[in-house]
Enzyme design. Structure first.
Site, PDB file in Angstrom:
ATOM      1  NE  ARG A 214      -1.145   1.277   4.721  1.00 41.19           N
ATOM      2  CZ  ARG A 214      -1.083   0.815   5.962  1.00 41.19           C
ATOM      3  NH1 ARG A 214      -1.334  -0.462   6.199  1.00 41.19           N
ATOM      4  NH2 ARG A 214      -0.770   1.598   6.960  1.00 41.19           N
ATOM      5  CG  ASN A 215       3.387   2.877   2.414  1.00 41.80           C
ATOM      6  OD1 ASN A 215       2.887   3.991   2.288  1.00 41.80           O
ATOM      7  ND2 ASN A 215       3.380   2.226   3.564  1.00 41.80           N
TER       8      ASN A 215
END
Length: 430
Positions: A214-215
């Site tokens: 998610r990063n």
């Protein structure tokens, strides 16, 4: 014959998405049904129900399923499932809906599904607090009841979402009519479970690992993937392309970063990049279990679980998301009901970093040096440094990726403050 792990639940891929003439007929019917507005999270859940990502679920959970999942991490029939999948509405919307009715689920004017309501029930504030305690509270001393509830409603985004959920829940099977913007906006990245399975089968893979992302992908993510490639047939870098929280980097930027990294630093045939349409629930260790559960439907049998997987601030211990796999139903391998147990296993990897003295990537299991010799890598730390225009330490990320990220941050007109926590700053490192 496929060598891949079977879908979860023992029923194959349970696909609730309609296409072609069946879809057109259902859309016509939907126009005449009572319409209910859904949240962004419910939209993502619907799409996963549609494409088979949430197999064996056919729709939103009953009260019996909700209670069993919260308390036992199992559906009422004994199938492993770690977090509730709920549809909640206001009392006003619920008024006039009775069991047996069909309704239309829409968001911002777009019809996403029809649903046959098999049950209508209320979850009180006490019910939601009970759910939050069992699903979102960690197991360690740092998550003691008094401390947890003192700060949870202000600082824990997952708990806030549960406590703010509308009070009336509707359960029942769905017929999904739209995948939203994902097939066009993320063409080639957004993949259905049947599509990833076809790709893996074409490559002859049997053991497939997934990296949850998610990063933006930094050196630690890269290292985790390469460890997995050494022990598996291949890896899917599987990005969340649903909604995140303020300050997170948009999916299209992260996808460009992954493309660049794979092009320059991986053997392409051993890697697949994909995206899935869920929002983050911020459920910590239980969300790690959800990641493994739906990845099994995508054909994955090894879920990479590193430091602070799906972590939220300092709510959870660094390796709680690994440890919880040892406490789930059927973790002892004893299950006399085919399909009920989780078959996607954790690939547990220790805290990883770049070590100047080792002159390379290492982990707490392999590096004998001190914290001062290490570059502690985290997505939160990277976002904070980039958002503040700071210098990125050597060996934190690949320069080709940092160029993309700097360009993104330079184009922002509004800055969002990035909060640091112990895991991101390295304060919890040995």
């Amino acid at each position: 014959m496929s060598k891949l792990v079977p879908p979860h639940g023992g029923k194959g891929l349970v696909i609730r998405l309609l296409e072609g003439a069946a879809k057109e007929a259902e859309l016509k019917k939907a126009a005449g049904l009572k319409k209910v507005e859904i949240t962004a999270q419910e939209k993502g859940d619907l799409i996963m129900l549609g494409i088979g990502g949430f197999s064996p679920l056919e729709g939103f959970m009953t009260k019996a399923d909700w209670k069993s999942v919260v308390e036992k991490m199992m559906l009422a029939d004994g199938t492993f499932w770690p977090v509730p999948v709920m549809l909640a509405v206001t009392p006003e919307d619920a008024n006039g809906i009775k069991e047996g009715d069909e309704i239309t689920l829409e968001r911002k004017g777009e019809i996403f599904a029809t649903m046959k309501v098999t049950e209508k029930f209320e979850l009180t504030e006490a019910d939601k607090k009970w759910e939050s305690e069992l699903v979102y509270k960690g197991a360690g001393d740092d998550s003691a009841d008094d401390k947890f509830w003192k700060i949870a409603l202000d600082d824990h985004p997952g708990v806030k979402m549960v406590m703010e959920r509308k009070p009336v829940c509707l359960a029942g099977p769905v017929k999904v009519l739209s995948e939203g913007e994902y097939p066009t906006k993320y063409k080639g990245v957004y993949l259905r479970p049947a599509e990833t399975r076809a790709i893996f089968d074409e490559r002859g893979w049997a053991n497939v690992a997934a990296l949850q992302l998610r990063n933006p992908m930094h050196r630690s993510h890269e290292y985790l993937c390469k460890i997995a490639i050494e022990v598996c047939d291949g890896v899917i870098i599987h990005s969340l392309i649903g909604n995140l929280k303020p300050g997170d980097i948009p999916a299209e930027v992260r996808v460009e970063c992954i493309d660049t990294l794979v092009k320059h630093y991986f053997v392409d045939k051993n890697v697949v990049q994909g995206g899935y349409p869920l929002d983050m629930r911020y459920a910590g260790p239980r969300e790690g279990l959800l990641h493994a559960t739906f990845r099994q439907n995508y054909g994955v049998n090894k879920m990479i679980i590193g430091r602070d997987h799906a972590g939220v601030g300092d709510f959870y211990g660094m390796f709680e998301a690994q440890e919880i796999f040892d406490r789930i139903p059927y973790a002892d391998g004893k299950c006399d009901m085919p399909g009920k147990a989780l078959l996607c296993e954790p690939l547990k990897i220790d805290w990883t970093f770049y070590c100047y003295k080792c002159d390379g990537m290492a982990s707490l299991r392999t590096c004998p040096h001190t914290k001062e010799d290490r570059v502690i890598l985290s997505g939160t730390k990277l976002r904070k440094m980039l958002s503040e225009g700071g210098e990125i330490p050597d060996h934190f990320g690949r320069e080709e990726v940092l160029v993309i990220l700097r360009k993104y941050y330079e184009g922002l007109t509004e800055k969002v403050e990035i909060k640091m926590h112990g895991a991101a700053s390295g304060d919890k490192a040995k």
